[in-house]
Design an enzyme around this catalytic site. Sequence first.
Site, mmCIF file in Angstrom:
data_model
loop_
_atom_site.group_PDB
_atom_site.id
_atom_site.type_symbol
_atom_site.label_atom_id
_atom_site.label_comp_id
_atom_site.label_asym_id
_atom_site.label_seq_id
_atom_site.Cartn_x
_atom_site.Cartn_y
_atom_site.Cartn_z
ATOM 1 N N CYS A 111 2.775 -4.921 -6.547
ATOM 2 C CA CYS A 111 3.038 -5.137 -5.071
ATOM 3 C C CYS A 111 2.968 -6.480 -4.656
ATOM 4 O O CYS A 111 3.736 -6.808 -3.762
ATOM 5 C CB CYS A 111 1.921 -4.217 -4.352
ATOM 6 N N CYS A 120 -2.003 -4.617 -5.929
ATOM 7 C CA CYS A 120 -1.857 -5.011 -7.475
ATOM 8 C C CYS A 120 -0.685 -6.039 -7.459
ATOM 9 O O CYS A 120 0.129 -6.409 -7.022
ATOM 10 C CB CYS A 120 -1.486 -3.592 -7.942
ATOM 11 N N GLU A 130 2.440 -0.283 -0.504
ATOM 12 C CA GLU A 130 3.225 -1.608 -0.220
ATOM 13 C C GLU A 130 4.739 -1.393 -0.411
ATOM 14 O O GLU A 130 5.614 -1.809 0.324
ATOM 15 C CB GLU A 130 2.609 -2.554 -0.920
ATOM 16 N N HIS A 150 3.662 3.081 -4.705
ATOM 17 C CA HIS A 150 2.664 2.653 -3.986
ATOM 18 C C HIS A 150 2.982 2.054 -2.409
ATOM 19 O O HIS A 150 3.862 2.224 -1.910
ATOM 20 C CB HIS A 150 2.334 1.117 -4.514
#
Length: 145
Positions: free
Chosen positions: A79, A76, A48, A46
């Site tokens: 993260c 999410c 992040e 991801h």
Amino acid sequence: MRSALELARQAMEDGEVPVGCVIIKDGEIVGSGRNRMETGRSALAHAELEAISDACAHLGGWRLWQCEMYVTLEPCPMCAGAVVNSRIPVVYFGASDPKSGACGSVFDLFALPLNHHPKAVGGMLAEESAALLKEFFRSLRDSRA
């Protein structure tokens, strides 16, 4: 946030969900990332997490308590947990995520009784962030039709 949007565009060009993220310290980008789940074949890739990892390497430590995160989509749960663990005090995000957003949309991980309570500020360049996501998913649906 404009730098995060540019990273999101790069992700989209590579066939990834267009999410970009930058981490700022003293007005300077110290970490950046974009979604690479498909190209990296990893559920952990991801934007992040990439940005946090990059900032930690750049700054030489895991505590990012003097930094701010700018990300094009609401984090999410995974993260948001990484934000808590890295001690980032504030997260600015663009589009809300009504399906898996963990900073207020589905639930607010930052409000739980954890050891660190970051602040989440949504709506930064939200229209531009949401437009990229809509364009990506529309294109994906059209290619499968």
